[in-house]
Write a protein that holds these residues in place. Structure first.
Motif, short mmCIF file in Angstrom:
data_model
loop_
_atom_site.label_atom_id
_atom_site.label_comp_id
_atom_site.label_asym_id
_atom_site.label_seq_id
_atom_site.Cartn_x
_atom_site.Cartn_y
_atom_site.Cartn_z
N MET A 183 41.18 46.69 -39.79
CA MET A 183 40.12 46.92 -40.79
C MET A 183 40.65 46.61 -42.18
O MET A 183 41.69 47.12 -42.60
N LEU A 184 39.94 45.75 -42.90
CA LEU A 184 40.39 45.35 -44.21
C LEU A 184 40.11 46.43 -45.24
O LEU A 184 39.11 47.13 -45.18
N SER A 185 41.02 46.57 -46.18
CA SER A 185 40.77 47.43 -47.32
C SER A 185 39.84 46.69 -48.28
O SER A 185 39.78 45.47 -48.30
N ARG A 186 39.12 47.45 -49.11
CA ARG A 186 38.14 46.85 -50.02
C ARG A 186 38.39 47.34 -51.43
O ARG A 186 38.40 48.53 -51.70
N VAL A 187 38.64 46.40 -52.34
CA VAL A 187 38.84 46.70 -53.75
C VAL A 187 37.62 46.24 -54.53
O VAL A 187 37.17 45.10 -54.38
N LEU A 188 37.06 47.14 -55.33
CA LEU A 188 35.91 46.81 -56.16
C LEU A 188 36.40 46.52 -57.57
O LEU A 188 37.02 47.38 -58.22
N LEU A 189 36.17 45.30 -58.05
CA LEU A 189 36.59 44.87 -59.38
C LEU A 189 35.37 44.83 -60.28
O LEU A 189 34.40 44.13 -59.99
N VAL A 190 35.42 45.59 -61.38
CA VAL A 190 34.26 45.74 -62.24
C VAL A 190 34.56 45.18 -63.63
O VAL A 190 35.40 45.70 -64.35
N GLY A 191 33.90 44.09 -64.00
CA GLY A 191 33.93 43.59 -65.36
C GLY A 191 35.15 42.80 -65.77
O GLY A 191 35.36 42.54 -66.95
N ALA A 192 36.03 42.38 -64.86
CA ALA A 192 37.21 41.61 -65.22
C ALA A 192 36.85 40.16 -65.46
O ALA A 192 35.85 39.65 -64.94
N ASN A 193 37.69 39.47 -66.25
CA ASN A 193 37.40 38.06 -66.50
C ASN A 193 37.69 37.22 -65.24
O ASN A 193 38.39 37.65 -64.33
N THR A 194 37.15 36.03 -65.22
CA THR A 194 37.20 35.20 -64.03
C THR A 194 38.63 34.85 -63.63
O THR A 194 38.98 34.83 -62.46
N THR A 195 39.49 34.57 -64.62
CA THR A 195 40.86 34.18 -64.33
C THR A 195 41.61 35.32 -63.65
O THR A 195 42.30 35.13 -62.64
N LYS A 205 31.43 53.99 -48.97
CA LYS A 205 32.52 54.59 -48.22
C LYS A 205 33.61 53.59 -47.86
O LYS A 205 34.73 53.99 -47.55
N ALA A 206 33.30 52.32 -47.88
CA ALA A 206 34.30 51.30 -47.54
C ALA A 206 35.22 50.99 -48.71
O ALA A 206 36.23 50.30 -48.54
N THR A 207 34.89 51.47 -49.91
CA THR A 207 35.70 51.17 -51.09
C THR A 207 37.03 51.90 -51.02
O THR A 207 37.08 53.12 -50.90
N THR A 208 38.11 51.14 -51.09
CA THR A 208 39.45 51.72 -51.05
C THR A 208 39.96 52.01 -52.44
O THR A 208 40.69 52.99 -52.67
N LEU A 209 39.58 51.17 -53.41
CA LEU A 209 40.05 51.33 -54.78
C LEU A 209 39.07 50.64 -55.72
O LEU A 209 38.48 49.61 -55.35
N ALA A 210 38.89 51.19 -56.91
CA ALA A 210 38.03 50.56 -57.92
C ALA A 210 38.86 50.25 -59.15
O ALA A 210 39.67 51.06 -59.60
#
Length: 527
Positions: free
Chosen positions: A1-13, A45-50
């Protein structure tokens, strides 16, 4: 099962580099959104880290951190800041962020550390919403939850209780917690420590003197707590047993006998087996107290709570300063969790105070915490010693035998010597930036982020540096990652011989061994 990281508002690079590192190397899925509203909708619930940027198109990242923390208690929520945004980082911690990610300062290593902790569920990754009033009671480990359960059970009885605690565990805090939730909570809590007074003084303090009533009388219908009970004389121990058994305070000096209405709680610095073996307690008192004995867990049994306790202490001790460190480096966090802490809370607080005094910048390093110990490789110093020499530099004139990664003037590894030669202009364009936020989109325009299904096979015959060159030929790799790649490559060339790889790199064997164990661990944890 893959971990899931939620990235909020970071630049594209930044997102592109994260995707390369997470998905292709760690089998961690990255989901990116631009706004706080999208983040709240995507958080599940699948979010491992934000990972949250401080400035969002629809609001402030700090407000989003606070909102996410209110709904998701045990998920790491990190705020990304620039090195000059210390104020925003401090504000994030007060808004419920688990940690801050300072760009260019072990940022990706720090993020992967928290992903690993959440993935394995081996650490309390975020301060609980209802933090107990005292640090001694904080935590969510199995050991501390069992202790709280025993305390709650004791709160519903009126029997004498014995709290068995090692040095540095402060049993008086637990005794106050027990009293506060008991049927006697509206009465006074009176404490006497048998370790700081002579027998005569303890006797007067307990049973009264000609000048003042004793603690047994002052406790009234509340709680009498006697710490270090095993250090009291047999006469005093026998008098305590008689007082509880007959519910009568014995006559002492010119004071006559009087009713004893309080509940007795005792503390000891010895475990229950040692008490029985050394005969430190009067037999009758021993039988009375051990019927309701509660051993308090030492820190070595609460590994899951260590980071929470350490972060709380660091934040409390730097709350009134503007220039104090914000967090611990990744090697420091590993060191905190690996140490046994024989002095428990007291030793932990002392180590953190030492680290705050010597810390340079925003992080407390392992050397700051343990300046006199050399049991673990100094990965903080090793990482910072790598210079900003370009990754694929010209190596035709380099001497492999003279290579020394610990020298700021010589950072060429054997892998670099084998890299294609570059012109001065090309070398300048591939020079590593001071911060990942300084990258331009054109720097990674040719990088097509691989999907998890196309992650590189760990059994590939290509060397680590060759794998990077094939999968992301135009990507600029963070300097913090170069030393790991160099060691991984040296181990590949030397067929896993740690000593030979260390000699070739010019670093201690312990440094190579430490990185090798990390590489093995990261492969073993892949789904």
């Amino acid at each position: 099962m893959l971990s899931r990281v939620l990235l909020v508002g970071a630049n594209t690079t930044y997102a592109t580099l994260l995707r390369y590192r997470l998905e292709s190397k760690r089998s961690i899925r990255l989901h990116q959104v631009d706004t706080g509203a999208e983040a709240i909708e995507a958080f599940n619930k699948a979010t491992t880290l934000a990972l949250v940027a401080p400035d969002l198109p629809d609001g402030n990242g700090l407000d989003l951190v606070e909102s996410l923390r209110a709904g998701w208690r045990n998920v790491p929520i990190l705020l990304m800041v620039r090195p000059d945004e210390a104020d925003a980082a401090r504000a994030a911690l007060s808004h419920g962020a688990t940690d801050v990610l300072v760009a260019g300062s072990s940022d990706l290593d720090r993020m992967e550390w928290w992903v690993e902790q959440a993935r394995r569920n081996t650490a309390t990754v975020a301060p609980p919403v209802d933090i107990p009033c005292d640090l001694t009671l904080a935590g969510d480990s199995l050991a501390i939850r069992r202790t709280r359960s025993r305390i709650r059970q004791a709160q519903h009885t009126d029997a004498p209780v014995l709290l068995a605690a090692e040095s540095g565990l402060e049993p008086d805090t637990w005794a106050q917690r027990l009293h506060a939730g008991s049927l006697r909570a509206d009465g006074p809590f009176v404490a006497v420590d048998g370790a700081v007074m002579s027998d005569a003084a303890v006797s007067d303090a307990l049973f009264g003197s000609s000048d003042a009533p004793g603690a047994s009388s002052e406790a009234a219908h509340g709680t009498l707590f006697v710490d270090n009970i095993g250090l009291l004389s047999r006469e005093i121990q026998e008098a305590l047993f008689t007082m509880v058994d007959t519910e009568t305070i014995p006559a002492h000096k010119d004071r006559s006998a009087s009713p004893f209405q309080a509940r007795l709680i005792c503390g000891t610095g010895r475990d229950l087996e040692a008490l029985a073996r050394t005969d430190a307690l009067h037999p009758d008192l021993h039988d009375l107290l051990t019927q309701h004995a509660i051993p308090l867990p030492p820190l070595r049994e609460r590994t899951e709570d260590l980071l929470l306790l350490a972060q709380r202490l660091l934040r409390e001790k730097t709350a009134d300063t503007d220039a104090g460190p914000l967090s611990f480096s990744v090697p420091a966090m590993r060191r905190l969790m690996a140490y046994d802490w024989p002095g428990n809370h007291r030793e932990l607080a002392s180590a953190i105070e030492q680290g705050i005094r010597t810390a340079q910048g925003l992080e407390v390093t392992a050397d700051d915490l343990f300046p006199d110990e050399d049991s673990l490789p100094d990965t903080d110093a090793f990482a910072s010693s790598i210079s900003t020499t370009d990754f694929f530099s010209t190596g035709s004139n380099a001497d492999p035998q003279a290579s020394d990664l610990d020298s700021p003037d010589s950072s060429h590894s054997d892998a670099e010597d084998r890299a294609p030669a570059q012109s001065a202009a090309e070398a300048e364009t591939t020079r590593a930036p001071r911060s990942l936020f300084d990258l331009k989109a054109s720097d990674v325009a040719a990088l097509d982020p691989p999907s998890p299904s196309s992650a590189p096979d760990v059994s590939s015959k290509k060397t680590p540096l060759e794998q990077v060159a094939v999968q992301a030929p135009d990507a600029i790799i963070p300097l913090e990652e170069l030393h790991v790649l160099a060691i991984e490559h040296a181990l590949h060339v030397c067929d896993g011989d740690i000593k030979q790889a260390a000699r070739a790199l010019g670093v201690p064997s312990s440094t190579v061994s430490h990185v090798a164990s990390q590489l093995v661990s990261s492969v073993a944890t892949l789904p």
